[in-house]
Scaffold this motif. Sequence first.
Motif, PDB file in Angstrom:
ATOM      1  N   GLN A 144       0.821  -1.206   0.000  1.00  0.00           N
ATOM      2  CA  GLN A 144       0.000   0.000   0.000  1.00  0.00           C
ATOM      3  C   GLN A 144       0.859   1.262   0.000  1.00  0.00           C
ATOM      4  N   ARG A 145       1.964   1.219   0.777  1.00  0.00           N
ATOM      5  CA  ARG A 145       2.873   2.383   0.795  1.00  0.00           C
ATOM      6  C   ARG A 145       3.502   2.605  -0.571  1.00  0.00           C
ATOM      7  N   LEU A 146       3.947   1.473  -1.199  1.00  0.00           N
ATOM      8  CA  LEU A 146       4.559   1.577  -2.531  1.00  0.00           C
ATOM      9  C   LEU A 146       3.529   2.075  -3.555  1.00  0.00           C
ATOM     10  N   LYS A 147       2.289   1.543  -3.417  1.00  0.00           N
ATOM     11  CA  LYS A 147       1.250   1.973  -4.350  1.00  0.00           C
ATOM     12  C   LYS A 147       0.947   3.462  -4.170  1.00  0.00           C
ATOM     13  N   ALA A 148       0.862   3.883  -2.895  1.00  0.00           N
ATOM     14  CA  ALA A 148       0.619   5.308  -2.649  1.00  0.00           C
ATOM     15  C   ALA A 148       1.773   6.162  -3.174  1.00  0.00           C
ATOM     16  N   GLN A 149       3.009   5.650  -2.949  1.00  0.00           N
ATOM     17  CA  GLN A 149       4.178   6.382  -3.444  1.00  0.00           C
ATOM     18  C   GLN A 149       4.175   6.440  -4.974  1.00  0.00           C
ATOM     19  N   GLN A 150       3.823   5.309  -5.607  1.00  0.00           N
ATOM     20  CA  GLN A 150       3.758   5.283  -7.068  1.00  0.00           C
ATOM     21  C   GLN A 150       2.684   6.241  -7.585  1.00  0.00           C
ATOM     22  N   GLU A 151       1.508   6.225  -6.892  1.00  0.00           N
ATOM     23  CA  GLU A 151       0.451   7.150  -7.298  1.00  0.00           C
ATOM     24  C   GLU A 151       0.909   8.594  -7.135  1.00  0.00           C
ATOM     25  N   ALA A 152       1.607   8.869  -5.996  1.00  0.00           N
ATOM     26  CA  ALA A 152       2.115  10.233  -5.787  1.00  0.00           C
ATOM     27  C   ALA A 152       3.146  10.588  -6.854  1.00  0.00           C
ATOM     28  N   ASP A 153       4.048   9.595  -7.159  1.00  0.00           N
ATOM     29  CA  ASP A 153       5.047   9.847  -8.206  1.00  0.00           C
ATOM     30  C   ASP A 153       4.379  10.080  -9.558  1.00  0.00           C
ATOM     31  N   ALA A 154       3.342   9.251  -9.860  1.00  0.00           N
ATOM     32  CA  ALA A 154       2.637   9.419 -11.134  1.00  0.00           C
ATOM     33  C   ALA A 154       1.946  10.777 -11.189  1.00  0.00           C
ATOM     34  N   LYS A 155       1.312  11.155 -10.056  1.00  0.00           N
ATOM     35  CA  LYS A 155       0.657  12.450 -10.028  1.00  0.00           C
ATOM     36  C   LYS A 155       1.659  13.581 -10.168  1.00  0.00           C
ATOM     37  N   ARG A 156       2.808  13.411  -9.480  1.00  0.00           N
ATOM     38  CA  ARG A 156       3.846  14.427  -9.590  1.00  0.00           C
ATOM     39  C   ARG A 156       4.398  14.498 -11.018  1.00  0.00           C
ATOM     40  N   GLN A 157       4.564  13.331 -11.643  1.00  0.00           N
ATOM     41  CA  GLN A 157       5.028  13.312 -13.031  1.00  0.00           C
ATOM     42  C   GLN A 157       4.007  13.951 -13.962  1.00  0.00           C
ATOM     43  N   GLN A 158       2.710  13.684 -13.703  1.00  0.00           N
ATOM     44  CA  GLN A 158       1.669  14.320 -14.521  1.00  0.00           C
ATOM     45  C   GLN A 158       1.708  15.836 -14.360  1.00  0.00           C
ATOM     46  N   GLN A 159       1.844  16.290 -13.106  1.00  0.00           N
ATOM     47  CA  GLN A 159       1.938  17.727 -12.881  1.00  0.00           C
ATOM     48  C   GLN A 159       3.156  18.313 -13.572  1.00  0.00           C
ATOM     49  N   LEU A 160       4.290  17.577 -13.453  1.00  0.00           N
ATOM     50  CA  LEU A 160       5.507  18.046 -14.112  1.00  0.00           C
ATOM     51  C   LEU A 160       5.338  18.079 -15.632  1.00  0.00           C
ATOM     52  N   ALA A 161       4.693  17.026 -16.178  1.00  0.00           N
ATOM     53  CA  ALA A 161       4.452  16.987 -17.630  1.00  0.00           C
ATOM     54  C   ALA A 161       3.532  18.128 -18.047  1.00  0.00           C
ATOM     55  N   ALA A 162       2.495  18.400 -17.214  1.00  0.00           N
ATOM     56  CA  ALA A 162       1.588  19.502 -17.537  1.00  0.00           C
ATOM     57  C   ALA A 162       2.327  20.832 -17.501  1.00  0.00           C
ATOM     58  N   GLN A 163       3.192  20.999 -16.478  1.00  0.00           N
ATOM     59  CA  GLN A 163       3.985  22.229 -16.398  1.00  0.00           C
ATOM     60  C   GLN A 163       4.918  22.364 -17.595  1.00  0.00           C
ATOM     61  N   GLN A 164       5.575  21.246 -17.966  1.00  0.00           N
ATOM     62  CA  GLN A 164       6.464  21.279 -19.123  1.00  0.00           C
ATOM     63  C   GLN A 164       5.693  21.587 -20.397  1.00  0.00           C
ATOM     64  N   ALA A 165       4.484  20.985 -20.538  1.00  0.00           N
ATOM     65  CA  ALA A 165       3.666  21.258 -21.732  1.00  0.00           C
ATOM     66  C   ALA A 165       3.252  22.726 -21.777  1.00  0.00           C
ATOM     67  N   ALA A 166       2.852  23.268 -20.597  1.00  0.00           N
ATOM     68  CA  ALA A 166       2.461  24.681 -20.557  1.00  0.00           C
ATOM     69  C   ALA A 166       3.647  25.581 -20.871  1.00  0.00           C
ATOM     70  N   GLN A 167       4.806  25.222 -20.310  1.00  0.00           N
ATOM     71  CA  GLN A 167       6.004  26.013 -20.587  1.00  0.00           C
ATOM     72  C   GLN A 167       6.390  25.930 -22.056  1.00  0.00           C
ATOM     73  N   LEU A 168       6.275  24.712 -22.623  1.00  0.00           N
ATOM     74  CA  LEU A 168       6.587  24.540 -24.049  1.00  0.00           C
ATOM     75  C   LEU A 168       5.612  25.345 -24.914  1.00  0.00           C
ATOM     76  N   ALA A 169       4.324  25.308 -24.547  1.00  0.00           N
ATOM     77  CA  ALA A 169       3.337  26.087 -25.310  1.00  0.00           C
ATOM     78  C   ALA A 169       3.642  27.580 -25.210  1.00  0.00           C
ATOM     79  N   LEU A 170       4.030  28.025 -23.996  1.00  0.00           N
ATOM     80  CA  LEU A 170       4.374  29.436 -23.822  1.00  0.00           C
ATOM     81  C   LEU A 170       5.600  29.802 -24.649  1.00  0.00           C
ATOM     82  N   GLN A 171       6.607  28.924 -24.636  1.00  0.00           N
ATOM     83  CA  GLN A 171       7.805  29.178 -25.440  1.00  0.00           C
ATOM     84  C   GLN A 171       7.469  29.227 -26.928  1.00  0.00           C
ATOM     85  N   GLN A 172       6.611  28.280 -27.374  1.00  0.00           N
ATOM     86  CA  GLN A 172       6.215  28.286 -28.785  1.00  0.00           C
ATOM     87  C   GLN A 172       5.463  29.566 -29.131  1.00  0.00           C
ATOM     88  N   LYS A 173       4.571  29.991 -28.226  1.00  0.00           N
ATOM     89  CA  LYS A 173       3.820  31.224 -28.468  1.00  0.00           C
ATOM     90  C   LYS A 173       4.764  32.410 -28.529  1.00  0.00           C
TER      91      LYS A 173
END
Length: 332
Positions: free
Chosen positions: A111-140
């Motif tokens: 359960q701890r590993l699953k929670a950690q994986q979910e947190a890591d996945a959520k953190r990666q999603q947030q990071l990917a969203a931030q990178q996508a937003a930053q990339l879109a801003l750079q492209q703009k």
Amino acid sequence: MIRNKDTYPLQPPRERGTGRALALAVIMHVLLGLFLYHGIRWQNSTPAGEEAELWTEVPDLSTPRPVPPPPAPVAPAPPPPQTEEADIALQQLKRKQQQEAAREAQLAEQQRLKAQQEADAKRQQQLAAQQAAQLALQQKQAKLKQQQQQEQQQAAAEKLKQQEALKKQAQEDAQKQAKLDAQKKADAEKAAKAKAQADAQAKKLDAERRARIAQMQGSMGGGTGTSGNGLAKSGTGSGSGGNAASPGYADKVRRRVRPNIIWAGETAGLETEISVHCSPSGTLLSATISRSSGNSQWDDAALRAVQRSDPMPVDTDGKTPSNFKITLRPAS
């Protein structure tokens, strides 16, 4: 024989919290053993007797009562037999507790590993969203910068085009001005040359006229002063030369004078009237400007044209009118 580590079978990674689970299992087993020990000892011990005092009313001694017999002692329960089956059951219980503890620890770790994986996945999603937003801003920003560069290039090209057009226009204007200046200079030189030629021709004609007049006066010198007066009368228009000209005489004079006009300047509004005095044979005796056009150069050119037309044409009667006026305008 030494075996390579790569030849050993793969082992699952050691799970975290196993030591703690084992320690809890040992403590539980110790507590269970103490509980069993005290339970068995309590059943094997002989219960101590109890004493009690009973207070009742004073008995009637006249009639004694029989004393009841004391109660029989209760025999202690026999201890449970210490057999091999109890040890096996205890070991199975310990093993089962250990397995449950290990399973709970493993489940908690999962359960701890699953929670950690979910947190890591959520953190990666947030990071990917931030990178996508930053990339879109750079492209703009890049697109906006490119658009600004294109607009600047277009403005620079338009400005350069305008400068080239202005430069070309200036060159054309300079060329036109140079041509006009050259034309003016050529016209001025031509006019000066024509004036010089006209002056020379006028001087020549004046000299010839003077010579003819002198010759005529010399041929008439043997006469009386009445002839001189008659010439004078002729000059004034009262002699035979003063007869009125025919209607077509003006055209003859115009056809005679027109080819001798030399003029390269403006023609609008120029009109000069010249008074002419001639002998009956057409010899030009004098020519003066009676009404100027306002342009002295044109007046001089018109006067020179009249002087070049000597002798003037004769009229239908074979004589030239002594005095008449000629109105000249430049050819348009």
